[in-house]
Design a protein around this motif. Structure first.
Motif, PDB file in Angstrom:
ATOM      1  N   ALA A 210       6.982  -4.906 -17.707  1.00 47.28           N
ATOM      2  CA  ALA A 210       6.403  -5.182 -19.023  1.00 47.28           C
ATOM      3  C   ALA A 210       4.884  -5.344 -18.966  1.00 47.28           C
ATOM      4  N   ALA A 211       4.322  -5.339 -17.756  1.00 46.81           N
ATOM      5  CA  ALA A 211       2.885  -5.577 -17.594  1.00 46.81           C
ATOM      6  C   ALA A 211       2.123  -4.270 -17.372  1.00 46.81           C
ATOM      7  N   VAL A 212       0.932  -4.217 -17.955  1.00 47.23           N
ATOM      8  CA  VAL A 212      -0.005  -3.132 -17.696  1.00 47.23           C
ATOM      9  C   VAL A 212      -1.180  -3.754 -16.959  1.00 47.23           C
ATOM     10  N   TYR A 213      -1.522  -3.166 -15.812  1.00 46.74           N
ATOM     11  CA  TYR A 213      -2.615  -3.666 -14.990  1.00 46.74           C
ATOM     12  C   TYR A 213      -3.795  -2.705 -15.045  1.00 46.74           C
ATOM     13  N   GLU A 214      -5.001  -3.268 -15.035  1.00 47.65           N
ATOM     14  CA  GLU A 214      -6.207  -2.452 -14.990  1.00 47.65           C
ATOM     15  C   GLU A 214      -6.725  -2.452 -13.557  1.00 47.65           C
ATOM     16  N   THR A 215      -7.064  -1.273 -13.055  1.00 48.99           N
ATOM     17  CA  THR A 215      -7.596  -1.125 -11.709  1.00 48.99           C
ATOM     18  C   THR A 215      -8.534   0.073 -11.719  1.00 48.99           C
ATOM     19  N   GLU A 216      -8.771   0.675 -10.578  1.00 54.06           N
ATOM     20  CA  GLU A 216      -9.643   1.851 -10.543  1.00 54.06           C
ATOM     21  C   GLU A 216      -9.112   2.868  -9.532  1.00 54.06           C
ATOM     22  N   PHE A 217      -9.566   4.097  -9.703  1.00 55.09           N
ATOM     23  CA  PHE A 217      -9.230   5.149  -8.751  1.00 55.09           C
ATOM     24  C   PHE A 217     -10.110   4.985  -7.518  1.00 55.09           C
ATOM     25  N   ALA A 218      -9.500   5.007  -6.334  1.00 53.06           N
ATOM     26  CA  ALA A 218     -10.248   4.881  -5.086  1.00 53.06           C
ATOM     27  C   ALA A 218     -10.951   6.185  -4.720  1.00 53.06           C
ATOM     28  N   ALA A 219     -10.482   7.301  -5.271  1.00 55.88           N
ATOM     29  CA  ALA A 219     -11.065   8.619  -5.005  1.00 55.88           C
ATOM     30  C   ALA A 219     -10.972   9.442  -6.283  1.00 55.88           C
ATOM     31  N   ALA A 220     -11.649  10.562  -6.307  1.00 56.26           N
ATOM     32  CA  ALA A 220     -11.594  11.442  -7.472  1.00 56.26           C
ATOM     33  C   ALA A 220     -10.137  11.789  -7.780  1.00 56.26           C
ATOM     34  N   ALA A 221      -9.798  11.771  -9.062  1.00 52.90           N
ATOM     35  CA  ALA A 221      -8.417  11.982  -9.499  1.00 52.90           C
ATOM     36  C   ALA A 221      -8.343  13.081 -10.554  1.00 52.90           C
ATOM     37  N   ALA A 222      -9.019  14.201 -10.299  1.00 50.23           N
ATOM     38  CA  ALA A 222      -9.124  15.282 -11.281  1.00 50.23           C
ATOM     39  C   ALA A 222      -7.771  15.834 -11.713  1.00 50.23           C
TER      40      ALA A 222
ATOM     41  N   THR B 147      -5.049   1.920   0.490  1.00 54.62           N
ATOM     42  CA  THR B 147      -4.878   1.051   1.665  1.00 54.62           C
ATOM     43  C   THR B 147      -5.520  -0.324   1.496  1.00 54.62           C
ATOM     44  N   ASP B 148      -6.448  -0.470   0.542  1.00 47.96           N
ATOM     45  CA  ASP B 148      -7.046  -1.788   0.302  1.00 47.96           C
ATOM     46  C   ASP B 148      -6.158  -2.685  -0.550  1.00 47.96           C
ATOM     47  N   ALA B 149      -5.072  -2.129  -1.123  1.00 51.59           N
ATOM     48  CA  ALA B 149      -4.140  -2.843  -2.011  1.00 51.59           C
ATOM     49  C   ALA B 149      -4.832  -3.362  -3.270  1.00 51.59           C
ATOM     50  N   MET B 150      -6.009  -2.779  -3.580  1.00 54.97           N
ATOM     51  CA  MET B 150      -6.788  -3.238  -4.726  1.00 54.97           C
ATOM     52  C   MET B 150      -7.061  -2.117  -5.744  1.00 54.97           C
ATOM     53  N   SER B 151      -6.619  -0.898  -5.432  1.00 58.91           N
ATOM     54  CA  SER B 151      -6.882   0.250  -6.301  1.00 58.91           C
ATOM     55  C   SER B 151      -5.784   1.285  -6.088  1.00 58.91           C
ATOM     56  N   VAL B 152      -5.854   2.378  -6.846  1.00 57.03           N
ATOM     57  CA  VAL B 152      -4.868   3.443  -6.707  1.00 57.03           C
ATOM     58  C   VAL B 152      -5.526   4.715  -6.193  1.00 57.03           C
TER      59      VAL B 152
ATOM     60  N   ILE C 192      -4.965  14.131 -11.967  1.00 55.04           N
ATOM     61  CA  ILE C 192      -4.105  13.085 -12.517  1.00 55.04           C
ATOM     62  C   ILE C 192      -4.111  13.150 -14.044  1.00 55.04           C
ATOM     63  N   LYS C 193      -2.921  13.091 -14.606  1.00 55.11           N
ATOM     64  CA  LYS C 193      -2.731  13.082 -16.060  1.00 55.11           C
ATOM     65  C   LYS C 193      -2.000  11.798 -16.438  1.00 55.11           C
ATOM     66  N   LEU C 194      -2.045  11.444 -17.715  1.00 56.23           N
ATOM     67  CA  LEU C 194      -1.267  10.295 -18.175  1.00 56.23           C
ATOM     68  C   LEU C 194       0.198  10.533 -17.841  1.00 56.23           C
ATOM     69  N   GLY C 195       0.859   9.521 -17.333  1.00 58.84           N
ATOM     70  CA  GLY C 195       2.248   9.629 -16.931  1.00 58.84           C
ATOM     71  C   GLY C 195       2.430   9.928 -15.456  1.00 58.84           C
ATOM     72  N   SER C 196       1.368  10.349 -14.773  1.00 56.91           N
ATOM     73  CA  SER C 196       1.460  10.579 -13.329  1.00 56.91           C
ATOM     74  C   SER C 196       1.727   9.262 -12.624  1.00 56.91           C
ATOM     75  N   LYS C 197       2.497   9.309 -11.561  1.00 57.57           N
ATOM     76  CA  LYS C 197       2.716   8.128 -10.730  1.00 57.57           C
ATOM     77  C   LYS C 197       1.935   8.319  -9.445  1.00 57.57           C
ATOM     78  N   VAL C 198       1.033   7.391  -9.167  1.00 56.73           N
ATOM     79  CA  VAL C 198       0.171   7.488  -7.995  1.00 56.73           C
ATOM     80  C   VAL C 198       0.493   6.377  -7.004  1.00 56.73           C
ATOM     81  N   THR C 199      -0.020   6.528  -5.784  1.00 57.10           N
ATOM     82  CA  THR C 199       0.218   5.536  -4.742  1.00 57.10           C
ATOM     83  C   THR C 199      -0.879   4.466  -4.754  1.00 57.10           C
ATOM     84  N   ILE C 200      -0.623   3.405  -4.021  1.00 58.90           N
ATOM     85  CA  ILE C 200      -1.567   2.292  -3.896  1.00 58.90           C
ATOM     86  C   ILE C 200      -2.480   2.569  -2.703  1.00 58.90           C
TER      87      ILE C 200
ATOM     88  N   THR D 153       0.838  -1.199   0.000  1.00 60.94           N
ATOM     89  CA  THR D 153       0.000   0.000   0.000  1.00 60.94           C
ATOM     90  C   THR D 153       0.868   1.242   0.000  1.00 60.94           C
ATOM     91  N   GLY D 154       0.249   2.378  -0.264  1.00 61.81           N
ATOM     92  CA  GLY D 154       0.954   3.650  -0.223  1.00 61.81           C
ATOM     93  C   GLY D 154       2.076   3.715  -1.236  1.00 61.81           C
TER      94      GLY D 154
END
Length: 132
Positions: free
Chosen positions: A75-87, A99-104, A89-97, A44-45
């Protein structure tokens, strides 16, 4: 849809499935994980995941129980979802994981998941990330 689901690989191969001992948590398919003290725990985080869980259990496992995971690779791309609004965030941004370890999250400070695609910025919007 919760969790990190493999979307694509940069090369034609299959990720191996490995077995590692888990801490006393409830493993879920798509959970980001890392080894700590010899046991798998949630990543997480700002902790960069090294494994994605492919085991689903209805309750917490006993510490040390083996579960199945796949290793994370750049080499892998994973699909997940935003846990909160991410207004912001742009492509290329690096975000944290989250606390559920299931989303960003929408937090970019010391992020470990590079956003490579997204279908929106509202909480629950699908995004694709590389874990690096």
């Amino acid at each position: 849809m919760r969790g990190f689901k493999l979307h694509t690989l940069d090369h034609a191969s299959v990720l191996p499935i490995e077995e590692h001992p888990c801490s006393a948590i409830q493993p879920q398919v798509g959970m980001a994980m890392v080894l700590s003290g010899g046991l798998l725990v949630k990543a997480t985080g700002t902790t960069k995941p090294t494994y994605i869980c492919v085991t689903q259990r209805p309750a917490a496992v006993t510490a040390g129980e083996l579960i199945q995971v796949t290793p994370c690779t750049a080499a892998a791309v994973y699909e997940t979802e935003f846990a909160a609004a991410a207004a912001s965030i742009k492509l290329g941004s690096k975000v944290t994981i989250h606390t559920d370890a299931m989303s960003v999250t929408a937090t970019t400070e010391n992020g470990v998941a590079e956003v490579v695609a997204m279908d929106g910025t509202a909480a629950g919007s699908i995004c694709r990330v590389r874990l690096r």
